[in-house]
Design a protein around this motif. Structure first.
Motif, PDB file in Angstrom:
ATOM      1  N   THR A 190       0.843  -1.194   0.000  1.00 36.40           N
ATOM      2  CA  THR A 190       0.000   0.000   0.000  1.00 36.40           C
ATOM      3  C   THR A 190       0.879   1.246   0.000  1.00 36.40           C
ATOM      4  OG1 THR A 190      -0.122  -0.017   2.416  1.00 36.40           O
ATOM      5  CG2 THR A 190      -1.863  -1.183   1.219  1.00 36.40           C
ATOM      6  N   SER A 191       0.296   2.357  -0.377  1.00 32.19           N
ATOM      7  CA  SER A 191       1.069   3.592  -0.557  1.00 32.19           C
ATOM      8  C   SER A 191       1.812   4.001   0.704  1.00 32.19           C
ATOM      9  CB  SER A 191       0.135   4.724  -0.999  1.00 32.19           C
ATOM     10  OG  SER A 191      -0.508   4.399  -2.213  1.00 32.19           O
ATOM     11  N   GLU A 192       1.114   3.936   1.859  1.00 32.85           N
ATOM     12  CA  GLU A 192       1.737   4.407   3.094  1.00 32.85           C
ATOM     13  C   GLU A 192       2.821   3.468   3.615  1.00 32.85           C
ATOM     14  OE1 GLU A 192      -1.912   1.999   4.123  1.00 32.85           O
ATOM     15  OE2 GLU A 192      -1.377   3.600   2.705  1.00 32.85           O
ATOM     16  N   ARG A 193       2.875   2.253   3.072  1.00 32.36           N
ATOM     17  CA  ARG A 193       3.878   1.287   3.533  1.00 32.36           C
ATOM     18  C   ARG A 193       5.169   1.311   2.700  1.00 32.36           C
ATOM     19  NH1 ARG A 193       0.367  -4.285   4.576  1.00 32.36           N
ATOM     20  NH2 ARG A 193      -0.308  -3.783   6.709  1.00 32.36           N
ATOM     21  N   LEU A 194       5.228   2.103   1.669  1.00 26.95           N
ATOM     22  CA  LEU A 194       6.381   2.087   0.779  1.00 26.95           C
ATOM     23  C   LEU A 194       7.632   2.609   1.483  1.00 26.95           C
ATOM     24  CD1 LEU A 194       4.824   3.398  -2.559  1.00 26.95           C
ATOM     25  CD2 LEU A 194       5.058   1.033  -1.764  1.00 26.95           C
ATOM     26  N   LEU A 195       8.737   1.890   1.292  1.00 33.65           N
ATOM     27  CA  LEU A 195      10.043   2.306   1.779  1.00 33.65           C
ATOM     28  C   LEU A 195      10.926   2.565   0.564  1.00 33.65           C
ATOM     29  CD1 LEU A 195      10.547  -0.391   4.578  1.00 33.65           C
ATOM     30  CD2 LEU A 195       9.751   1.972   4.875  1.00 33.65           C
ATOM     31  N   HIS A 196      11.479   3.772   0.475  1.00 26.90           N
ATOM     32  CA  HIS A 196      12.261   4.172  -0.699  1.00 26.90           C
ATOM     33  C   HIS A 196      13.730   4.338  -0.326  1.00 26.90           C
ATOM     34  CE1 HIS A 196       8.479   5.475  -2.780  1.00 26.90           C
ATOM     35  NE2 HIS A 196       8.124   5.825  -1.570  1.00 26.90           N
ATOM     36  N   ASP A 197      14.626   4.026  -1.287  1.00 29.09           N
ATOM     37  CA  ASP A 197      15.995   4.494  -1.154  1.00 29.09           C
ATOM     38  C   ASP A 197      16.111   5.774  -1.967  1.00 29.09           C
ATOM     39  OD1 ASP A 197      16.141   3.734  -3.801  1.00 29.09           O
ATOM     40  OD2 ASP A 197      17.478   2.037  -3.465  1.00 29.09           O
ATOM     41  N   SER A 198      17.335   6.202  -2.251  1.00 25.61           N
ATOM     42  CA  SER A 198      17.492   7.485  -2.946  1.00 25.61           C
ATOM     43  C   SER A 198      16.896   7.472  -4.354  1.00 25.61           C
ATOM     44  CB  SER A 198      18.983   7.860  -3.018  1.00 25.61           C
ATOM     45  OG  SER A 198      19.725   6.824  -3.638  1.00 25.61           O
ATOM     46  N   GLY A 246       0.633  -2.905 -12.908  1.00 28.37           N
ATOM     47  CA  GLY A 246      -0.756  -2.499 -13.112  1.00 28.37           C
ATOM     48  C   GLY A 246      -1.434  -1.968 -11.871  1.00 28.37           C
ATOM     49  N   MET A 247      -0.666  -1.591 -10.843  1.00 26.31           N
ATOM     50  CA  MET A 247      -1.240  -1.032  -9.611  1.00 26.31           C
ATOM     51  C   MET A 247      -1.265   0.492  -9.724  1.00 26.31           C
ATOM     52  SD  MET A 247       0.067  -3.348  -6.405  1.00 26.31           S
ATOM     53  CE  MET A 247      -0.946  -2.377  -5.285  1.00 26.31           C
ATOM     54  N   HIS A 248      -2.148   0.998 -10.568  1.00 31.92           N
ATOM     55  CA  HIS A 248      -2.176   2.426 -10.857  1.00 31.92           C
ATOM     56  C   HIS A 248      -2.673   3.242  -9.666  1.00 31.92           C
ATOM     57  CE1 HIS A 248      -1.278   1.289 -14.931  1.00 31.92           C
ATOM     58  NE2 HIS A 248      -2.356   0.520 -14.992  1.00 31.92           N
ATOM     59  N   GLU A 249      -3.315   2.586  -8.701  1.00 32.99           N
ATOM     60  CA  GLU A 249      -3.795   3.304  -7.520  1.00 32.99           C
ATOM     61  C   GLU A 249      -2.687   3.529  -6.493  1.00 32.99           C
ATOM     62  OE1 GLU A 249      -4.104  -1.059  -6.573  1.00 32.99           O
ATOM     63  OE2 GLU A 249      -4.371   0.262  -8.312  1.00 32.99           O
ATOM     64  N   LEU A 250      -1.527   2.874  -6.676  1.00 33.19           N
ATOM     65  CA  LEU A 250      -0.427   3.023  -5.729  1.00 33.19           C
ATOM     66  C   LEU A 250       0.229   4.390  -5.911  1.00 33.19           C
ATOM     67  CD1 LEU A 250       1.077   1.201  -3.593  1.00 33.19           C
ATOM     68  CD2 LEU A 250       2.822   0.874  -5.343  1.00 33.19           C
ATOM     69  N   ASP A 251       0.291   5.171  -4.822  1.00 28.35           N
ATOM     70  CA  ASP A 251       0.895   6.507  -4.862  1.00 28.35           C
ATOM     71  C   ASP A 251       2.353   6.400  -4.420  1.00 28.35           C
ATOM     72  OD1 ASP A 251       1.610   9.122  -4.788  1.00 28.35           O
ATOM     73  OD2 ASP A 251       0.121   9.752  -3.303  1.00 28.35           O
ATOM     74  N   GLY A 254       7.502  -1.438   6.801  1.00 30.84           N
ATOM     75  CA  GLY A 254       6.988  -1.186   5.465  1.00 30.84           C
ATOM     76  C   GLY A 254       7.494  -2.204   4.467  1.00 30.84           C
ATOM     77  N   VAL A 255       7.336  -1.859   3.185  1.00 34.03           N
ATOM     78  CA  VAL A 255       7.701  -2.755   2.090  1.00 34.03           C
ATOM     79  C   VAL A 255       8.818  -2.107   1.278  1.00 34.03           C
ATOM     80  CG1 VAL A 255       6.870  -3.978   0.053  1.00 34.03           C
ATOM     81  CG2 VAL A 255       5.323  -3.590   1.974  1.00 34.03           C
ATOM     82  N   ALA A 256       9.884  -2.861   1.044  1.00 32.22           N
ATOM     83  CA  ALA A 256      11.027  -2.360   0.286  1.00 32.22           C
ATOM     84  C   ALA A 256      11.101  -3.052  -1.067  1.00 32.22           C
ATOM     85  CB  ALA A 256      12.324  -2.587   1.061  1.00 32.22           C
TER      86      ALA A 256
END
Length: 298
Positions: A182-190, A203-208, A230-232
């Motif tokens: 889900t969008s709020e669970r996303l973990l980003h690197d640089s 195809g998850m176009h709803e993911l922000d 979260g999810v990496a």
């Protein structure tokens, strides 16, 4: 004999050579504040300024230039004397990012050292693109497209990026599905755009992909996922140990084909030394075992 604080000499030499406190701190694996403190300590001992400090740059004063030359000469004498004593051991200096070192190289390095007891491998971690010739680096691992003018590059890792999470995030379930991303669970690197590319491909176009926490270092991204925060989206080869021990769980979702890869970069003459050739053969063989079957087929 009037000697300066010898520990400060190393900090001054690196700062004077690179003309940057930040780069000196990266090379010495300390904070910029520690470098500044040691340089000030040396200046107080000498009773004069060694640097002219401007808003965006450093330059050496006349005294600084004189002292820098003397330090380099003295350190060179020590280096040559040390080399004579330790001539029986060959040192290989490898530069790479902290993530590649911690997640891939260092856990496997003992395997190489067991076959080459006469060799010492020194791993220097930095996000900076080092100058191999000027800084005496034998091999560098770079994350990019593989084109580095004046240097030879060899593909190491180009496996897919996969979404992973820690068991805590989905407890009490033991497996994770695409719906757990889900969008709020996303973990980003640089490279924040990786999740955006994944969402389009899956195809998850709803993911922000603009949501979630951004980390400067991929190690922190992985550790946050392990902790259940979260999810990496990570390269499978970098988290093999965590997946095997179930500190991380691979989510049942499409992988993302990576646009960049890890390359081993070196100067052509480096492989003229037997120890360097031995390390090259080992690391390229090891990397080939982690590539998709299609990449390793004759």
């Amino acid at each position: 004999m009037q000697l300066p604080p010898l520990g400060s000499i190393r900090f001054f030499e690196a700062t004077a050579r690179l003309l940057s406190v930040k780069l000196a701190a990266e090379e010495l694996h300390v904070t910029p504040g520690a470098v500044t403190q040691q340089v000030h300590k040396l200046e107080e001992f000498l009773g004069c300024a060694l640097f002219e400090r401007r808003s965006r740059a450093l330059s050496l004063t006349e005294a600084g230039r004189t002292y820098f030359a003397a330090c380099q000469e003295s350190l060179g004498v020590l280096d040559r004397a040390t080399s004579k004593i330790t001539a029986s051991r060959q040192v290989i200096l490898v530069s790479c990012t902290p993530t590649f070192a911690a997640q891939w190289l260092v856990p496997r390095l003992q395997q190489f050292l067991g076959t080459a007891p006469e060799v010492d491998v020194h791993v220097s971690t930095t996000h900076r693109k080092v100058d191999l010739a000027r800084e005496g680096v034998h091999f560098a691992v770079r994350h990019g497209l593989g084109s580095y003018p004046g240097l030879v590059s060899r593909l190491l890792l180009d496996d897919d990026l996969i979404p992973v999470c820690g068991p805590r995030l989905i407890a009490p379930r033991r497996s994770a599905a695409q719906a757990d991303i889900t969008s709020e669970r996303l973990l980003h690197d640089s490279r924040r755009d990786d999740w955006q590319l994944w969402a389009q491909a899956a195809g998850m176009h709803e993911l922000d992909a603009n949501q979630g926490v951004v980390f400067v270092d991929s190690n922190a991204t992985i550790e946050a996922a392990v902790a259940g925060h979260g999810v990496a989206l990570v390269r499978r080869s970098l988290v093999e140990a965590e997946l095997a021990s179930r500190r991380l769980i691979a989510i049942k979702a499409p992988p993302l084909r990576a646009t960049l890869a890890y390359y081993l970069v070196y100067r052509e003459q480096t492989l003229e030394q037997p120890a360097m050739q031995k390390f090259f053969d080992w690391i390229t063989w090891l990397a080939s075992t982690h590539r998709p079957r299609a990449d390793t087929a004759p």
